[in-house]
Design a protein around this motif. Sequence first.
Motif, PDB file in Angstrom:
ATOM      1  N   CYS A  56       0.846  -1.191   0.000  1.00  0.00           N
ATOM      2  CA  CYS A  56       0.000   0.000   0.000  1.00  0.00           C
ATOM      3  C   CYS A  56       0.883   1.243   0.000  1.00  0.00           C
ATOM      4  O   CYS A  56       1.693   1.429   0.897  1.00  0.00           O
ATOM      5  CB  CYS A  56      -0.925  -0.003   1.213  1.00  0.00           C
TER       6      CYS A  56
ATOM      7  N   LYS B 280       0.008   4.252   0.439  1.00  0.00           N
ATOM      8  CA  LYS B 280      -0.406   5.193   1.476  1.00  0.00           C
ATOM      9  C   LYS B 280       0.166   4.782   2.840  1.00  0.00           C
ATOM     10  O   LYS B 280       0.654   5.608   3.596  1.00  0.00           O
ATOM     11  CB  LYS B 280      -1.926   5.237   1.513  1.00  0.00           C
ATOM     12  N   CYS B 281       0.107   3.498   3.140  1.00  0.00           N
ATOM     13  CA  CYS B 281       0.637   2.999   4.416  1.00  0.00           C
ATOM     14  C   CYS B 281       2.158   2.807   4.338  1.00  0.00           C
ATOM     15  O   CYS B 281       2.815   2.650   5.345  1.00  0.00           O
ATOM     16  CB  CYS B 281       0.007   1.659   4.773  1.00  0.00           C
TER      17      CYS B 281
ATOM     18  N   VAL C 219       0.425  -4.833   3.203  1.00  0.00           N
ATOM     19  CA  VAL C 219      -0.795  -4.824   4.005  1.00  0.00           C
ATOM     20  C   VAL C 219      -1.717  -5.984   3.665  1.00  0.00           C
ATOM     21  O   VAL C 219      -1.605  -6.595   2.596  1.00  0.00           O
ATOM     22  CB  VAL C 219      -1.584  -3.508   3.797  1.00  0.00           C
TER      23      VAL C 219
ATOM     24  N   CYS D  60      -7.183  -1.795   1.033  1.00  0.00           N
ATOM     25  CA  CYS D  60      -6.231  -1.966   2.125  1.00  0.00           C
ATOM     26  C   CYS D  60      -7.005  -2.006   3.438  1.00  0.00           C
ATOM     27  O   CYS D  60      -7.777  -1.106   3.733  1.00  0.00           O
ATOM     28  CB  CYS D  60      -5.255  -0.794   2.108  1.00  0.00           C
TER      29      CYS D  60
ATOM     30  N   GLN E  17      -5.889  -1.600   6.261  1.00  0.00           N
ATOM     31  CA  GLN E  17      -5.314  -0.660   7.203  1.00  0.00           C
ATOM     32  C   GLN E  17      -5.897   0.746   7.037  1.00  0.00           C
ATOM     33  O   GLN E  17      -6.334   1.355   7.993  1.00  0.00           O
ATOM     34  CB  GLN E  17      -3.806  -0.602   6.967  1.00  0.00           C
ATOM     35  N   CYS E  18      -5.867   1.238   5.791  1.00  0.00           N
ATOM     36  CA  CYS E  18      -6.284   2.625   5.555  1.00  0.00           C
ATOM     37  C   CYS E  18      -7.508   2.735   4.656  1.00  0.00           C
ATOM     38  O   CYS E  18      -7.953   3.824   4.352  1.00  0.00           O
ATOM     39  CB  CYS E  18      -5.136   3.429   4.965  1.00  0.00           C
TER      40      CYS E  18
END
Length: 105
Positions: free
Chosen positions: A73, A75-76, A80, A96, A98-99
Amino acid sequence: MMRLKKDDKVMVIGGKDKGKSGKVKRVLYAKDRVVVEKLNLVKRHTKPGMDQAQGGIIEKEASIHRSNVMLYCDKCEKAVRSGVRKMGDNSNARYCKQCEELFDK
Ligand SMILES: [Zn+2]
């Protein structure tokens, strides 16, 4: 089950290239393996032939088992876990966990 597609960005989580990331070049669905650009390189010896006068050693990507890669990811900024979500037009998009960023846009 994780779904991978050509051009996905993935990170290797096992084996000698653990921690490296790259772009999926090819997905071998029948074998549950993927070929990632410039990763898991193996040396192949080539014999002198039509296209190579000398023969020699070339480096080629070997496939990696799907369980050894994870979607990366941006962004992360890490590998992920991903989920699949039904979109408005009834298509499936991976996201994702996570985000919540979508991998399929
Ligand atoms: Zn994310």
